[in-house]
Design an enzyme around this catalytic site. Sequence first.
Site, PDB file in Angstrom:
ATOM      1  N   LYS A 170       0.836  -1.209   0.000  1.00 35.47           N
ATOM      2  CA  LYS A 170       0.000   0.000   0.000  1.00 35.47           C
ATOM      3  C   LYS A 170       0.866   1.253   0.000  1.00 35.47           C
ATOM      4  O   LYS A 170       0.643   2.163  -0.801  1.00 35.47           O
ATOM      5  CB  LYS A 170      -0.932  -0.034   1.224  1.00 35.47           C
ATOM      6  CG  LYS A 170      -1.906   1.122   1.310  1.00 35.47           C
ATOM      7  CD  LYS A 170      -3.104   0.762   2.162  1.00 35.47           C
ATOM      8  CE  LYS A 170      -2.838   0.818   3.647  1.00 35.47           C
ATOM      9  NZ  LYS A 170      -2.550   2.187   4.153  1.00 35.47           N
ATOM     10  N   SER A 171       1.852   1.313   0.886  1.00 30.23           N
ATOM     11  CA  SER A 171       2.701   2.514   0.981  1.00 30.23           C
ATOM     12  C   SER A 171       3.411   2.777  -0.344  1.00 30.23           C
ATOM     13  O   SER A 171       3.510   3.925  -0.801  1.00 30.23           O
ATOM     14  CB  SER A 171       3.768   2.319   2.066  1.00 30.23           C
ATOM     15  OG  SER A 171       3.168   2.260   3.323  1.00 30.23           O
ATOM     16  N   ARG A 226       2.940   5.926  -3.312  1.00 29.49           N
ATOM     17  CA  ARG A 226       4.081   6.751  -3.743  1.00 29.49           C
ATOM     18  C   ARG A 226       4.314   6.623  -5.246  1.00 29.49           C
ATOM     19  O   ARG A 226       4.707   7.590  -5.900  1.00 29.49           O
ATOM     20  CB  ARG A 226       5.324   6.360  -2.935  1.00 29.49           C
ATOM     21  CG  ARG A 226       5.241   6.862  -1.474  1.00 29.49           C
ATOM     22  CD  ARG A 226       6.152   6.079  -0.570  1.00 29.49           C
ATOM     23  NE  ARG A 226       6.243   6.617   0.793  1.00 29.49           N
ATOM     24  CZ  ARG A 226       5.363   6.399   1.770  1.00 29.49           C
ATOM     25  NH1 ARG A 226       4.276   5.693   1.550  1.00 29.49           N
ATOM     26  NH2 ARG A 226       5.558   6.904   2.981  1.00 29.49           N
ATOM     27  N   GLY A 279      -4.906   7.943   5.354  1.00 28.03           N
ATOM     28  CA  GLY A 279      -3.997   8.864   6.040  1.00 28.03           C
ATOM     29  C   GLY A 279      -2.757   9.149   5.210  1.00 28.03           C
ATOM     30  O   GLY A 279      -2.236  10.268   5.216  1.00 28.03           O
ATOM     31  N   ASP A 287       1.978  -1.334  11.903  1.00 27.18           N
ATOM     32  CA  ASP A 287       0.679  -1.759  11.360  1.00 27.18           C
ATOM     33  C   ASP A 287       0.379  -3.241  11.641  1.00 27.18           C
ATOM     34  O   ASP A 287      -0.741  -3.703  11.412  1.00 27.18           O
ATOM     35  CB  ASP A 287       0.622  -1.501   9.850  1.00 27.18           C
ATOM     36  CG  ASP A 287       0.597  -0.013   9.530  1.00 27.18           C
ATOM     37  OD1 ASP A 287       0.289   0.795  10.431  1.00 27.18           O
ATOM     38  OD2 ASP A 287       0.892   0.348   8.371  1.00 27.18           O
ATOM     39  N   LYS A 293      -4.188   5.851  14.627  1.00 30.03           N
ATOM     40  CA  LYS A 293      -4.333   5.148  13.349  1.00 30.03           C
ATOM     41  C   LYS A 293      -5.794   5.228  12.894  1.00 30.03           C
ATOM     42  O   LYS A 293      -6.566   6.021  13.430  1.00 30.03           O
ATOM     43  CB  LYS A 293      -3.842   3.705  13.493  1.00 30.03           C
ATOM     44  CG  LYS A 293      -2.356   3.600  13.814  1.00 30.03           C
ATOM     45  CD  LYS A 293      -1.510   4.132  12.671  1.00 30.03           C
ATOM     46  CE  LYS A 293      -0.038   4.152  13.013  1.00 30.03           C
ATOM     47  NZ  LYS A 293       0.748   4.855  12.014  1.00 30.03           N
ATOM     48  N   ARG A 330      -6.080   1.992  17.944  1.00 25.62           N
ATOM     49  CA  ARG A 330      -5.871   0.541  17.865  1.00 25.62           C
ATOM     50  C   ARG A 330      -5.483  -0.090  19.201  1.00 25.62           C
ATOM     51  O   ARG A 330      -5.465  -1.323  19.290  1.00 25.62           O
ATOM     52  CB  ARG A 330      -4.848   0.209  16.774  1.00 25.62           C
ATOM     53  CG  ARG A 330      -5.444   0.362  15.379  1.00 25.62           C
ATOM     54  CD  ARG A 330      -4.470  -0.048  14.286  1.00 25.62           C
ATOM     55  NE  ARG A 330      -5.118   0.053  12.975  1.00 25.62           N
ATOM     56  CZ  ARG A 330      -4.459   0.135  11.835  1.00 25.62           C
ATOM     57  NH1 ARG A 330      -3.128   0.123  11.823  1.00 25.62           N
ATOM     58  NH2 ARG A 330      -5.111   0.214  10.683  1.00 25.62           N
TER      59      ARG A 330
HETATM   60  C1  S3P Z   1       2.571   4.855   6.245  1.00 31.34           C
HETATM   61  C2  S3P Z   1       3.161   5.196   7.443  1.00 31.34           C
HETATM   62  C3  S3P Z   1       2.646   4.753   8.745  1.00 31.34           C
HETATM   63  C4  S3P Z   1       1.696   3.565   8.598  1.00 31.34           C
HETATM   64  C5  S3P Z   1       0.690   3.779   7.514  1.00 31.34           C
HETATM   65  C6  S3P Z   1       1.393   3.970   6.172  1.00 31.34           C
HETATM   66  C7  S3P Z   1       3.173   5.365   4.989  1.00 31.34           C
HETATM   67  O1  S3P Z   1       1.921   5.809   9.343  1.00 31.34           O
HETATM   68  O2  S3P Z   1       1.042   3.322   9.833  1.00 31.34           O
HETATM   69  O3  S3P Z   1      -0.185   2.668   7.418  1.00 31.34           O
HETATM   70  O4  S3P Z   1       2.813   4.860   3.903  1.00 31.34           O
HETATM   71  O5  S3P Z   1       4.021   6.265   5.065  1.00 31.34           O
HETATM   72  P1  S3P Z   1       2.657   6.960  10.199  1.00 31.34           P
HETATM   73  O6  S3P Z   1       3.465   7.781   9.292  1.00 31.34           O
HETATM   74  O7  S3P Z   1       1.538   7.752  10.808  1.00 31.34           O
HETATM   75  O8  S3P Z   1       3.464   6.230  11.221  1.00 31.34           O
END
Ligand code: S3P
Length: 430
Positions: free
Chosen positions: A24-25, A29, A96, A317, A344, A348
């Site tokens: 996902k991350s 990007r 987020g 996560d 989160k 959580r």
């Molecule tokens: C993420 C960073 C993390 C993670 C989120 C994805 C990212 O959050 O918990 O699911 O893709 O950079 P935080 O930056 O709030 O720690």
Amino acid sequence: MSNSKKLARAHSGLVGELMIPGDKSISHRAVMFGAMANGTTEVTGFLSGADCLSTIACFREMGVHIEQKDDSVTIVGNGLDGLKEPKTVLDVGNSGTTIRLMLGVLAGRPFYSTIAGDESIASRPMARVTKPMKQMGTKIDGRDSGNKTPLSVRGGTLKAIDYVMPVASAQVKSAILLAGLQAEGRTSVTEANATRDHTERMLTAFGVSVEKEKNTICINGGQSLQATNVHVPGDISSAAFFLVAGCVVEGSRIEMKNVGLNPTRAGILKVLERSGANLTIHETSNNGGEPRGNVQISGGELTPFIIEGEEVPTLIDEIPVLAVLATQIKGTSIIRDAEELKVKETNRIDTVVGELAKLGADIEATDDGMIIRGGKPLTGGSVISHGDHRIGMALAIAALCAQGDVTLQEFDAVNVSYPRFFADLSSLMD
Ligand code: S3P
């Protein structure tokens, strides 16, 4: 109730092979950087989940041509200056990562935008990003003095800053680096504990120079991104559910292909190894700077674990499903230094403790984590995801080893990061 599901119990070991969906991350990007770059970026292995689709929708709203079919995405970038003032609110849904990274992009764009998401997003803190953006020169406002959505952004000329991060957050670090890319001068971000470094790795792949010295990351403003192709590895945060399933259901043997093995994300593998799980990791490639490989799990005699300090960001996560694992290990497992869990998709600490307690787990919330006294079988019960994808999936893994029927409400939250989750789970039970 249509959005509730009777969860499966495992009557024998889970056996089979899974191709874990895209990270996902990294998928977020890939779309963002492709949209900011000059030229056409092809993405394969993209996670076609609700969160990453929100990122695509936001960039389309800013005039970027993006074609997406399942896990393939083509982005026609016209550079940062090609982004246009959006005519309507940028809707990030539940994501987020989209809102926080996007704020870093919008901060330096010479136009006005508003950005918002769902109820969960409306309750999450944004000052951690809006504060450094304001320091760099952006005008941002929103509810709670710019801490809560909807946020309005009037971007413009930015000046570089040296920022020491008050929280361990890859989203905040990334937003500052993306704003720094558009600022005059050299921006630096210092983090106490290393967080996921996908932004740094991928910016490098897009031809941007990012320097790292100890725990400080630096970027010079005025650099442009050149399109490249991105092959997204499978998401270790999604693999985590099956890693734990393979431990809590006796007789399991699960092989997962093409899983991302970036060390800033791989904390769960370390925890499983030191607890005594039968885990085999075989790295196959390092495409685009992101290591990946095949991972096999087949149970083991597990001992309790402690998670704390600098390890926390490497598995943040995965804590919900690691808590499920702890309920099945005889002895006391402890998770501390994890107060970030409170901000989160849900709080959580509360949702994990509250829902697992409904299934008879001996689990206690603390200020910065939880204490789990494991080794007792879970019972049946009715649980709820609270709209949080990772809570829903963790509860589905808990149900595998429960002694009664478990019903999960709001199960469709899994679509945020793993739409195929229940199908993949049942493929191991056939
Ligand atoms: C993420 C960073 C993390 C993670 C989120 C994805 C990212 O959050 O918990 O699911 O893709 O950079 P935080 O930056 O709030 O720690």
